[in-house]
Scaffold this motif. Structure first.
Motif, PDB file in Angstrom:
ATOM      1  N   ASP A 140       0.849  -1.190   0.000  1.00 60.07           N
ATOM      2  CA  ASP A 140       0.000   0.000   0.000  1.00 60.07           C
ATOM      3  C   ASP A 140       0.890   1.246   0.000  1.00 60.07           C
ATOM      4  OD1 ASP A 140      -2.357  -1.453   0.050  1.00 60.07           O
ATOM      5  OD2 ASP A 140      -2.310  -1.632   2.237  1.00 60.07           O
ATOM      6  N   ARG A 141       1.840   1.269  -0.931  1.00 60.96           N
ATOM      7  CA  ARG A 141       2.737   2.422  -1.058  1.00 60.96           C
ATOM      8  C   ARG A 141       2.116   3.405  -2.051  1.00 60.96           C
ATOM      9  NH1 ARG A 141       6.899  -1.479  -3.573  1.00 60.96           N
ATOM     10  NH2 ARG A 141       6.431  -3.327  -2.304  1.00 60.96           N
ATOM     11  N   GLN A 177       1.064   2.265  -5.856  1.00 64.28           N
ATOM     12  CA  GLN A 177      -0.346   2.157  -6.196  1.00 64.28           C
ATOM     13  C   GLN A 177      -0.729   3.112  -7.331  1.00 64.28           C
ATOM     14  OE1 GLN A 177      -2.541  -0.050  -5.279  1.00 64.28           O
ATOM     15  NE2 GLN A 177      -1.072  -1.097  -3.948  1.00 64.28           N
ATOM     16  N   MET A 186       0.367   1.467 -10.504  1.00 65.40           N
ATOM     17  CA  MET A 186      -0.507   0.362 -10.875  1.00 65.40           C
ATOM     18  C   MET A 186      -1.836   0.875 -11.442  1.00 65.40           C
ATOM     19  SD  MET A 186       1.198  -2.375 -10.422  1.00 65.40           S
ATOM     20  CE  MET A 186      -0.151  -3.483 -10.775  1.00 65.40           C
ATOM     21  N   GLU A 187      -2.353   1.966 -10.879  1.00 74.10           N
ATOM     22  CA  GLU A 187      -3.591   2.549 -11.412  1.00 74.10           C
ATOM     23  C   GLU A 187      -3.400   3.033 -12.847  1.00 74.10           C
ATOM     24  OE1 GLU A 187      -4.886   5.578  -8.749  1.00 74.10           O
ATOM     25  OE2 GLU A 187      -5.245   4.201  -7.076  1.00 74.10           O
ATOM     26  N   TYR A 198       1.422  -9.345  -8.639  1.00 75.07           N
ATOM     27  CA  TYR A 198       1.517  -8.033  -9.288  1.00 75.07           C
ATOM     28  C   TYR A 198       2.305  -8.129 -10.605  1.00 75.07           C
ATOM     29  CZ  TYR A 198      -0.548  -5.192  -5.566  1.00 75.07           C
ATOM     30  OH  TYR A 198      -1.418  -4.600  -4.694  1.00 75.07           O
TER      31      TYR A 198
END
Length: 580
Positions: free
Chosen positions: A88-89, A93, A96-97, A125
């Protein structure tokens, strides 16, 4: 594409200065290459000896690769001070979005350990990027490039990276354990009201925030609950602790709230419970189940390790202890919205139940009254509602406090001597009575064991039916369960009573501060009074009368003490006709 500030200050040599850092709101091209860097706290300590994993060195390697391979739209994404077991960095994130939105063509890291140190989630991932989103994934130093197929050694490297994280976690825990047991403060974020001295590293009081902390405790003494206190701070536009820490350059965790003044009752509860405000170091209040989990769980208070007087105190011990007593009592909201100054203090003298305030929009404040909850709910055997109007209770209590404060002020030495003698006798009687109640409960539990055994034998022999056995045994077992619960409470009370010692000086210090009391307040009551017991009305002599006993903080019930010309407080009675 808009170009943000260059990386000149980071020390990255030309020709890599033109590559921008990702920031929220940055105008990005439709196709980008993610150059991802990450460094944890432990990596930073290691980087002092070996600079190979520093953010600066990672950027140099990634920038060279991007330039040599003519990658489209290179952007640095950096998560500094984030462990590899946490995915949850923020920048990870964000990358990745963008990948899920179809805007990422390449995802480049220095090696797999920078991507993460949880081999299962790393695999998930990576598979998402390469197989589902058609993103080229490259780990430069591990010879991993999805363009040329999967490197068979990568899964093993991921497991080794996770082992490293586990081993590092054990070592860090051992260090923190040693520091915590030695009395060092090991919390990463200081309690609201303190700041760390930049030179000595010791805690010192931040007066701006400390004043808010003192006001929160004062509000509690005045009878306000956490929700009311939070509403007052919101109305006064006081910045929340995390906002204040961020604006003053202190370390924080978590995202800043949209409303900087949006205090919540849970924040108030945590502040009111922190023993650090007494000047004590409290270590090992929380723990994590595993090194992968970032969720903190509360330890049982018995696991705390406390070192007293390690830093300046913000709250006096008397105030803190009284607030804890107040917080143990549940408060009920009433429809009138009026807050009683006696909240949590009033009890039935006969059955010991709490007395609840009856109030409503249709009633005036003079009609607000207290009644015994045991009588009203029938949960305890009580023959009277012990009805008393709040205004009458206030007059009675004020009379008694005025008598006590007058005696203490004018005859301090004699009063102190009487308190010493009376306290010793009261404590002896309380312990004796408690032991009797405990013995009776324990004997009854043994009797119930015998009764239940006989019922079982009668059921087996056919003397009573199964239905009758179940009905009778359930009743006895419930009684036994209730008694066992009562025994636990009695044993705890006896332990507390036996450990208590009279502190006359503390009581006299509070009394002398209020030697000229003309009216009651929640603050005054909570500083002086531990418990108020209301007796049933007495009409035996033709007049309605009612007695009230006050148990004071530190000295308990001193109603039998008398010094001329003052009457004993226990004979100050409520003549209903006069007071109502």
């Amino acid at each position: 594409m808009k170009q943000p500030n260059s990386n000149t200050s980071s020390g990255i040599a030309a020709p890599y200065q033109h590559i921008p850092d990702y920031k929220a709101g940055l105008d990005l091209p439709d196709a980008i290459s993610v150059l991802y860097t990450r460094l944890s706290n432990e990596d930073k300590r290691k980087a002092k000896e070996d600079d190979s994993d520093s953010i600066q060195n990672q950027k140099k390697i990634l920038a060279k690769f991007a330039l040599d391979n003519h990658l489209v739209g290179p952007i640095f994404f950096t998560d500094d001070d984030y462990t590899g077991t946490n995915f949850d960095r923020p920048d990870f994130q964000a990358a990745m979005e963008l990948a899920e939105a179809g805007r990422v063509r390449n995802f480049i890291v220095k090696d797999m350990s920078r991507f993460g140190r949880d081999h299962i989630r790393v695999g998930l991932y990576k598979e998402m990027l390469t197989d589902e989103l058609n993103v080229r994934f490259v780990a430069i130093n591990d010879d991993e490039d999805s363009k040329y197929g999967e490197n068979e050694m990568t899964p093993f490297r991921n497991i080794v990276n996770e082992w490293y994280a586990r081993d590092t976690s054990k070592k860090i825990k051992a260090v923190f354990r040693a520091k915590g047991m030695a009395g060092e403060n090991i919390c990463s974020v200081l309690p609201y009201g303190y700041r760390k001295n930049s030179e000595t590293g010791k805690w010192e009081i931040d007066e701006v925030a400390a004043q808010v902390v003192r006001q929160i405790f004062q509000y509690c003494l005045e009878g306000l609950g956490p929700t009311h206190i939070a509403n007052k701070l919101q109305a006064a536009r006081v910045e929340m602790p995390i906002v204040y820490a961020h604006n003053t350059g202190q370390r924080t965790y978590g995202r800043l709230p949209d409303n900087p003044y949006g205090w919540e009752d849970s924040t108030i509860v945590r502040i009111l419970a922190r023993r650090e405000y007494l000047g004590h170091t409290v270590n090992f209040k929380t723990y994590r189940k595993t090194y992968k989990s970032k969720k903190k769980l509360d330890n049982d208070p018995s696991e705390y390790v406390i070192f007293e007087n390690t830093h300046p105190a913000i709250i006096e011990e008397d105030v803190f202890e009284r607030v804890q007593q107040i917080r143990t009592g549940k408060r009920r909201n009433n429809r009138s919205g009026r807050v009683s100054i006696f909240s949590g203090l009033v009890f039935c003298a006969d059955c010991g139940s709490k007395m609840y305030l009856s109030s409503g929009e249709s009633l005036s404040s003079n009609q607000d009254n207290y009644t015994c909850s045991g009588f009203r709910t029938k949960k305890r055997k009580c023959d009277s509602s012990h009805f008393i109007r709040q205004v009458v209770l206030g007059k009675l209590v004020l009379k008694q406090i005025q008598a006590i404060t007058a005696i203490a002020s004018e005859h301090k030495e004699a009063f102190a001597n009487m308190l010493q003698r009376d306290s010793a006798e009261n404590l002896r009687k309380e312990i004796s009575a408690g032991n009797k109640r405990l013995l009776l409960s324990q004997n009854r539990i043994r009797e119930l064991d015998i009764i239940i055994q006989r019922l079982y034998e009668d059921n087996v022999s056919g003397k009573i039916t199964d239905e009758r056995f179940i009905k009778l045994s359930q009743g006895y077992e419930q009684e036994q369960k209730d008694l066992q619960s009562q025994v636990g409470v009695l044993q705890k009370q006896l332990t507390i009573q036996q450990e208590e010692r009279l502190n006359v000086d503390r009581f006299l210090a509070q009394v002398c501060k209020h030697s000229n009391v003309t009216e009651l307040s929640a603050t005054l009551l909570n500083k002086l009074v531990k418990r108020i017991e209301v007796h049933a009305r007495d009409k035996s002599n033709g007049e309605k009368q009612q007695r009230v006993h006050i148990h004071y903080n530190y000295v308990g019930d001193i109603s039998k003490l008398v010094l001329e010309p003052y009457p004993p407080p226990d004979v100050i009675q409520n003549k209903i006709a006069e007071m109502e």
